[in-house]
Design a protein around this motif. Structure first.
Motif, PDB file in Angstrom:
ATOM      1  N   GLY A 289      12.462   5.232 -12.303  1.00 39.05           N
ATOM      2  CA  GLY A 289      13.710   5.353 -13.041  1.00 39.05           C
ATOM      3  C   GLY A 289      14.902   5.658 -12.161  1.00 39.05           C
ATOM      4  N   PRO A 290      16.116   5.569 -12.742  1.00 39.68           N
ATOM      5  CA  PRO A 290      17.351   5.753 -11.976  1.00 39.68           C
ATOM      6  C   PRO A 290      17.540   7.155 -11.410  1.00 39.68           C
ATOM      7  N   HIS A 291      16.880   8.140 -12.017  1.00 44.77           N
ATOM      8  CA  HIS A 291      17.024   9.523 -11.543  1.00 44.77           C
ATOM      9  C   HIS A 291      15.901   9.920 -10.586  1.00 44.77           C
ATOM     10  N   ARG A 292      15.105   8.946 -10.183  1.00 44.70           N
ATOM     11  CA  ARG A 292      14.023   9.169  -9.212  1.00 44.70           C
ATOM     12  C   ARG A 292      13.112  10.308  -9.637  1.00 44.70           C
ATOM     13  N   GLY A 293      12.667  10.251 -10.876  1.00 44.45           N
ATOM     14  CA  GLY A 293      11.683  11.227 -11.326  1.00 44.45           C
ATOM     15  C   GLY A 293      10.341  10.949 -10.684  1.00 44.45           C
ATOM     16  N   VAL A 294       9.620  12.003 -10.343  1.00 42.26           N
ATOM     17  CA  VAL A 294       8.326  11.828  -9.676  1.00 42.26           C
ATOM     18  C   VAL A 294       7.295  11.320 -10.679  1.00 42.26           C
ATOM     19  N   LEU A 295       6.775  10.143 -10.420  1.00 41.58           N
ATOM     20  CA  LEU A 295       5.747   9.552 -11.282  1.00 41.58           C
ATOM     21  C   LEU A 295       4.928   8.573 -10.445  1.00 41.58           C
ATOM     22  N   ILE A 296       3.681   8.925 -10.165  1.00 44.35           N
ATOM     23  CA  ILE A 296       2.806   8.036  -9.405  1.00 44.35           C
ATOM     24  C   ILE A 296       2.604   6.739 -10.177  1.00 44.35           C
TER      25      ILE A 296
ATOM     26  N   ALA B  14       4.828   1.365   1.141  1.00 44.96           N
ATOM     27  CA  ALA B  14       6.003   1.932   0.478  1.00 44.96           C
ATOM     28  C   ALA B  14       5.695   3.341   0.019  1.00 44.96           C
ATOM     29  N   GLY B  15       6.743   4.153  -0.032  1.00 46.20           N
ATOM     30  CA  GLY B  15       6.606   5.515  -0.524  1.00 46.20           C
ATOM     31  C   GLY B  15       7.332   5.701  -1.838  1.00 46.20           C
ATOM     32  N   SER B  16       8.666   5.638  -1.789  1.00 45.82           N
ATOM     33  CA  SER B  16       9.478   5.875  -2.981  1.00 45.82           C
ATOM     34  C   SER B  16       9.096   4.963  -4.133  1.00 45.82           C
ATOM     35  N   LEU B  17       8.799   3.713  -3.836  1.00 44.11           N
ATOM     36  CA  LEU B  17       8.467   2.734  -4.879  1.00 44.11           C
ATOM     37  C   LEU B  17       7.278   3.188  -5.716  1.00 44.11           C
ATOM     38  N   PHE B  18       6.335   3.907  -5.084  1.00 45.09           N
ATOM     39  CA  PHE B  18       5.107   4.290  -5.769  1.00 45.09           C
ATOM     40  C   PHE B  18       5.060   5.751  -6.218  1.00 45.09           C
ATOM     41  N   VAL B  19       6.091   6.537  -5.866  1.00 44.55           N
ATOM     42  CA  VAL B  19       6.084   7.947  -6.304  1.00 44.55           C
ATOM     43  C   VAL B  19       7.278   8.297  -7.192  1.00 44.55           C
TER      44      VAL B  19
ATOM     45  N   GLY C   2      13.331   5.525   2.417  1.00 45.38           N
ATOM     46  CA  GLY C   2      13.724   6.271   1.226  1.00 45.38           C
ATOM     47  C   GLY C   2      14.951   5.761   0.501  1.00 45.38           C
ATOM     48  N   THR C   3      15.589   4.715   1.012  1.00 47.92           N
ATOM     49  CA  THR C   3      16.820   4.221   0.395  1.00 47.92           C
ATOM     50  C   THR C   3      16.558   3.253  -0.749  1.00 47.92           C
ATOM     51  N   MET C   4      15.382   2.631  -0.747  1.00 52.44           N
ATOM     52  CA  MET C   4      14.997   1.643  -1.765  1.00 52.44           C
ATOM     53  C   MET C   4      15.961   0.455  -1.784  1.00 52.44           C
ATOM     54  N   LYS C   5      16.480   0.089  -0.600  1.00 50.87           N
ATOM     55  CA  LYS C   5      17.427  -1.023  -0.468  1.00 50.87           C
ATOM     56  C   LYS C   5      16.774  -2.296   0.081  1.00 50.87           C
ATOM     57  N   GLY C   6      15.474  -2.269   0.278  1.00 53.09           N
ATOM     58  CA  GLY C   6      14.785  -3.429   0.827  1.00 53.09           C
ATOM     59  C   GLY C   6      14.395  -3.208   2.277  1.00 53.09           C
TER      60      GLY C   6
ATOM     61  N   MET D 107       0.841  -1.188   0.000  1.00 55.67           N
ATOM     62  CA  MET D 107       0.000   0.000   0.000  1.00 55.67           C
ATOM     63  C   MET D 107       0.884   1.248   0.000  1.00 55.67           C
ATOM     64  N   PRO D 108       0.494   2.290  -0.722  1.00 57.79           N
ATOM     65  CA  PRO D 108       1.262   3.530  -0.701  1.00 57.79           C
ATOM     66  C   PRO D 108       1.206   4.204   0.664  1.00 57.79           C
ATOM     67  N   CYS D 109       2.364   4.645   1.134  1.00 53.05           N
ATOM     68  CA  CYS D 109       2.466   5.406   2.385  1.00 53.05           C
ATOM     69  C   CYS D 109       2.960   6.796   2.007  1.00 53.05           C
ATOM     70  N   LEU D 110       2.093   7.784   2.151  1.00 54.68           N
ATOM     71  CA  LEU D 110       2.364   9.136   1.677  1.00 54.68           C
ATOM     72  C   LEU D 110       2.578  10.076   2.857  1.00 54.68           C
ATOM     73  N   LEU D 111       3.590  10.921   2.732  1.00 52.38           N
ATOM     74  CA  LEU D 111       3.986  11.807   3.820  1.00 52.38           C
ATOM     75  C   LEU D 111       3.507  13.229   3.572  1.00 52.38           C
ATOM     76  N   LEU D 112       2.820  13.777   4.560  1.00 57.90           N
ATOM     77  CA  LEU D 112       2.326  15.147   4.489  1.00 57.90           C
ATOM     78  C   LEU D 112       3.248  16.085   5.244  1.00 57.90           C
ATOM     79  N   LYS D 113       3.570  17.213   4.608  1.00 60.97           N
ATOM     80  CA  LYS D 113       4.307  18.289   5.273  1.00 60.97           C
ATOM     81  C   LYS D 113       3.680  19.591   4.820  1.00 60.97           C
ATOM     82  N   GLY D 114       2.935  20.216   5.727  1.00 68.71           N
ATOM     83  CA  GLY D 114       2.151  21.360   5.312  1.00 68.71           C
ATOM     84  C   GLY D 114       1.027  20.896   4.398  1.00 68.71           C
ATOM     85  N   ALA D 115       0.854  21.600   3.267  1.00 67.32           N
ATOM     86  CA  ALA D 115      -0.216  21.261   2.329  1.00 67.32           C
ATOM     87  C   ALA D 115       0.234  20.274   1.264  1.00 67.32           C
ATOM     88  N   GLY D 116       1.528  19.937   1.244  1.00 66.10           N
ATOM     89  CA  GLY D 116       2.047  19.102   0.169  1.00 66.10           C
ATOM     90  C   GLY D 116       2.492  17.728   0.599  1.00 66.10           C
TER      91      GLY D 116
END
Length: 247
Positions: free
Chosen positions: A226-233, A218-223, A172-176, A1-10
């Protein structure tokens, strides 16, 4: 399941609970996850407890109203009245982390009022210089010295119906995932255990489920993509999930 972090409005994504990077608007993310047929979403406000403030009820209500799936929320929950407001605006599960250590009686009160299935005990864990896991509170800034397995058992005894364990060192490391940590907690309690922190692939998800977790967050896995960690849901297809879980 996606785990999304809120900071302020974003929405943000952290690495080891630090360096929050803005990744977008939570409402847009929810709409995308609706289209991807996600089963459940977890939202964690990462500054509420440290800032000693209540949850942002209006923002959470807006998020919940857009979601087609159940929402779990954590961050700044210290009283039954706060939990009641969250349930009223559409949250289905409340994640209690710092208060699970400092006010464990809150777990019992919530469980008796709303049912244990609505109460998630959050456990943030960091390994010390000897490699021993220790429970952290206040967004990972306060070392309690507590053993996470013992805390998980106490949470269940107090009425928690689910455990969410987050490995700070791997966030956030995506190392398992921290498989030994998750496995030890899963063996020690009779309630579902949700693993979080470190997912970098669907293989990581399969590994932690095989270790004993009932679900993988997971967070990074779903947001990122690619290798440059582009934001893509993104989210695996139903077929990919069935293949992964052997269903």
């Amino acid at each position: 399941m996606p785990c999304l972090l809120l900071k302020g409005a974003g929405l943000v994504k952290t690495v080891r609970f630090k360096e929050p990077k803005y990744v977008g608007d939570p409402i847009n993310a929810v709409k995308l996850f609706n289209d991807l047929e996600v089963d459940e979403l977890v939202f964690l406000d990462i500054t509420a407890t440290r800032e000693s403030r209540e949850p942002a009820y209006d923002r959470i209500a807006e998020i919940a109203s857009e979601a087609f799936m159940p929402i779990a929320y954590g961050g700044g929950v210290r009283t039954a009245a706060q939990a009641a407001r969250l349930f009223q605006v559409g949250v289905e599960k409340v994640v209690v982390t710092t208060a699970a250590v400092e006010q464990p009686e809150l777990l019992t009160e919530l469980s008796e009022t709303y049912g244990s299935q609505s109460v998630v005990g959050g456990i943030d864990v960091k390994r010390n210089w000897r490699g021993r896991p220790r429970v952290m509170t206040a967004g990972g800034t306060r070392d309690t010295g507590l053993d996470p397995v013992a805390l998980a058992q106490e949470i269940v005894r107090r009425g928690g119906g689910e455990i969410m364990v987050n490995a700070i060192d791997l966030d956030g490391t995506m190392k398992g995932y921290d498989l030994p940590l998750v496995g030890a907690i899963a063996k020690a309690v009779s309630v579902p255990v949700v693993a979080c922190g470190g997912a970098g692939s669907l293989e990581d998800v399969g590994a932690v489920i095989a270790t004993g977790a009932s679900a993988a967050a997971a967070g990074s896995l779903f947001v990122f993509k690619g290798p440059h960690r582009g934001v893509l849901i993104n989210y695996p297809t139903r077929t990919e999930l069935e293949t992964l879980l052997g269903e």
